[in-house]
Design an enzyme around this catalytic site. Structure first.
Site, short mmCIF file in Angstrom:
data_model
loop_
_atom_site.label_atom_id
_atom_site.label_comp_id
_atom_site.label_asym_id
_atom_site.label_seq_id
_atom_site.Cartn_x
_atom_site.Cartn_y
_atom_site.Cartn_z
N HIS A 278 0.89 -1.03 -0.13
CA HIS A 278 -0.06 -0.13 -0.17
C HIS A 278 0.84 1.28 -0.10
O HIS A 278 0.47 2.33 -0.31
CB HIS A 278 -0.79 0.10 1.02
CG HIS A 278 -1.85 -1.08 1.00
ND1 HIS A 278 -3.22 -0.47 0.50
CD2 HIS A 278 -2.07 -2.28 1.19
CE1 HIS A 278 -4.05 -1.70 0.29
NE2 HIS A 278 -3.18 -2.79 0.61
N ASP B 240 -4.49 6.63 0.53
CA ASP B 240 -4.84 5.18 0.12
C ASP B 240 -6.30 4.82 0.68
O ASP B 240 -6.91 5.30 1.71
CB ASP B 240 -3.93 4.21 0.92
CG ASP B 240 -3.98 2.71 0.83
OD1 ASP B 240 -3.42 2.23 -0.59
OD2 ASP B 240 -4.70 1.96 1.42
N ALA C 32 12.39 -11.43 -4.43
CA ALA C 32 12.82 -11.48 -5.57
C ALA C 32 13.02 -10.08 -6.08
O ALA C 32 11.92 -9.43 -6.00
CB ALA C 32 12.27 -12.32 -6.55
N1 UDP Z 1 7.61 -8.24 -4.86
C1 UDP Z 1 8.73 -8.06 -4.90
N2 UDP Z 1 9.43 -9.35 -4.66
C2 UDP Z 1 8.94 -10.11 -4.16
C3 UDP Z 1 7.60 -10.13 -4.03
C4 UDP Z 1 6.91 -9.13 -4.18
O1 UDP Z 1 9.44 -7.10 -5.50
O2 UDP Z 1 9.53 -11.34 -3.73
C5 UDP Z 1 6.76 -6.62 -4.94
C6 UDP Z 1 6.06 -6.89 -6.34
O3 UDP Z 1 7.09 -6.42 -7.37
C7 UDP Z 1 4.75 -5.99 -6.12
C8 UDP Z 1 4.62 -5.85 -4.58
O4 UDP Z 1 5.73 -6.46 -4.12
O5 UDP Z 1 5.30 -4.61 -6.26
C9 UDP Z 1 3.47 -6.97 -4.25
O6 UDP Z 1 2.24 -6.42 -4.50
P1 UDP Z 1 1.01 -7.10 -4.75
O7 UDP Z 1 -0.09 -6.13 -5.07
O8 UDP Z 1 1.23 -7.94 -5.83
O9 UDP Z 1 0.43 -7.98 -3.66
P2 UDP Z 1 0.62 -7.87 -2.11
O10 UDP Z 1 1.87 -7.79 -1.59
O11 UDP Z 1 -0.24 -6.82 -1.81
O12 UDP Z 1 -0.22 -9.22 -1.60
#
Ligand code: UDP
Length: 465
Positions: free
Chosen positions: A17, A115, A341
């Protein structure tokens, strides 16, 4: 000389967020360098390190302030993740108020953007003479449901999952009640009541930004803008995703360099999604049996799907939870990396041909921007709705079937991997995703739909200074 315009933004707690509203701020100041953004960040306990490092990459005209962290023990215990997020903001309101008072006493600000979980901060807009906007880091379809639920709540009394027909939200692909967001799964719960209270307020703000774009969700966006519904103004400004710079040389990228174009399935469940131990085992066997190359971001298993979401977790090596011998057997086939990652670089790598995702909206947009089709494996929040939009609406993903034991079994996993990575249907998904990628690029061009939408609003703000 161009007028300086100051706005304040309030993200919701949690990495995913924070990032979207910061990316939105970056895009704003990049297109309009006369804008200054101050970001007031509520946190629960100490913020995850990923959140801290992202703040170090901000341009000089975006300032950030960590508000006094809320103590986890001050939140009601054992409540839904959405409730935790919302209460964290509620408990941060005095600090938000104080920060706004200090800021606006020195400089005139024109707008406050919060947000969707931080909407209560917008109660201060009037006091400080600010326009109030929600930044909704999700799809037009989800927003449409949020506004439509107010009507459906009055018209029906059963649980939505017991409705005989899928819910027909105006302009949207029909969605079965069981695929609606978690907050709408138990109408007697506190989380549902909070959800309704939250969305009721949406209609009273000056507008809502959505991180989507016309070409991806034309029909829901048109329906949201239709007059007569009494909805607030909606501004599609996406896809706004992280750019992700300096990750060269990381082991997983070097490994990807050695793989064939389009051959690797990237597997990740977002910033905090977790699987049970049984599900980790099924996934491991499924990946192995598929015979396809994979890059899997593994997290310590948990019975709670969102266990790692809000704050930093204990230091345990997640690879210990993989089935015995798995790493050795698959050392030529795949790479497993613990917890995190560089997703943007991974999705942008030519070796990646598919993404098994939990359907967080940021992950989806990142995949769209890079043209990578999906296996849609939703876990919590509104992710099941996203899975429906992608697999049934846009047809750029395939959704595995969850068995009666609540698990996606290895046979099913093999099937969806083969469908995406080698089947005829997978080829079509690739093609449709490529088209969506082109459309995403166009939306962000100088005369693109999302750029124009943002510029029109910017003009309005400038005229207020
Ligand atoms: N992300 C990342 N590396 C990881 C896991 C997640 O960079 O190993 C980043 C991904 O690129 C995205 C965010 O974390 O920008 C995850 O947001 P998303 O809305 O997909 O899922 P949430 O974390 O809210 O469940």
């Amino acid at each position: 000389m161009e007028k300086m315009v100051h706005i304040a933004v309030v993200p919701g707690p949690g990495f995913s967020h924070l990032v979207p509203i910061l990316q939105f701020s970056k895009r704003l100041v990049q297109l309009h360098p006369n804008f200054h953004v101050t970001c007031l960040i509520p946190t629960l306990g100490s913020p995850p390190s990923a959140s801290k490092s992202i703040l170090e990459t901000l341009p000089p005209n975006i300032k950030s302030i960590f508000l006094q962290p809320v103590k986890p023990e001050d939140l009601p215990q054992r409540v839904a993740i959405e409730t935790q997020i919302q209460f964290t903001v509620t408990l941060s309101l005095p600090s938000i108020h104080q920060a706004l008072k200090t800021l606006t006493s020195k400089t005139p600000f024109v707008a406050l953007v919060a947000d969707s979980f931080a909407f209560e901060a917008l109660d201060f807009a009037k006091e400080f003479n600010l326009l109030s906007y929600i930044y909704f880091p999700s799809s037009a379809t989800t927003l449409s449901w949020y506004l439509y639920v107010l009507k459906l709540d009055k018209e029906t009394s059963c649980e939505y999952r017991d409705l005989p027909e899928p819910v027909k939200i105006p302009g949207c692909v029909p969605i079965h009640g069981r695929d609606l967001n978690n907050q709408a799964q138990d109408r007697s719960s506190q989380v549902y009541k909070l959800f309704l209270q939250r969305v009721q307020r949406f209609c009273f703000f000056d507008g809502i930004f959505i991180n989507s774009f016309f070409e991806m969700e034309a029909s829901p966006i048109r329906a949201l803008k239709e007059e007569g519904r009494g909805y607030p103004l909606v501004y599609p400004v996406g896809p706004i995703v992280q750019t992700g710079d300096d990750a060269n040389g990381l082991e997983c990228l070097t490994w990807l360099d050695k793989q064939e174009v389009g051959s690797v399935l990237y597997v990740s469940f977002g910033s905090g999604g977790t699987l049970s131990q049984e599900q980790v085992n099924e996934l491991a066997y499924g990946l192995e049996l598929s015979n396809h190359k994979f890059l899997w971001v593994v997290r310590e298993p948990s019975s709670l799907a969102f266990d790692a979401y809000l704050s930093a977790k204990r230091d345990v090596d997640p690879l210990h939870f993989l089935p015995g011998g798995f790493l050795e057997r698959t050392k030529e086939q795949g790479l497993v990396i613990p917890s995190w990652a560089p997703q943007i670089q991974v999705l942008g790598h030519s070796s990646v041909g598919g993404f098994l995702t939990h359907c967080g909206w940021n992950s989806i947009l990142e995949s769209v921007v890079h043209g990578v089709p999906l296996i849609t494996w939703p876990l919590f929040a509104e992710q099941r709705m996203n899975a429906v939009v992608l697999s049934e609406g846009l047809k750029v993903g395939v959704r595995p079937r969850v068995g009666e034991n609540g698990l996606v079994e290895k046979v099913e996993i093999v099937e969806v991997i083969k469908c995406l990575m080698e089947g005829e249907e997978g080829g079509k998904m690739h093609k449709r995703m490529e088209e969506l990628k082109e459309a995403a690029n166009s939306a962000l061009k100088e005369d693109g739909s999302s750029t124009k939408t943002l510029s029109e609003l910017v003009l309005k703000w400038e005229n207020l200074v």
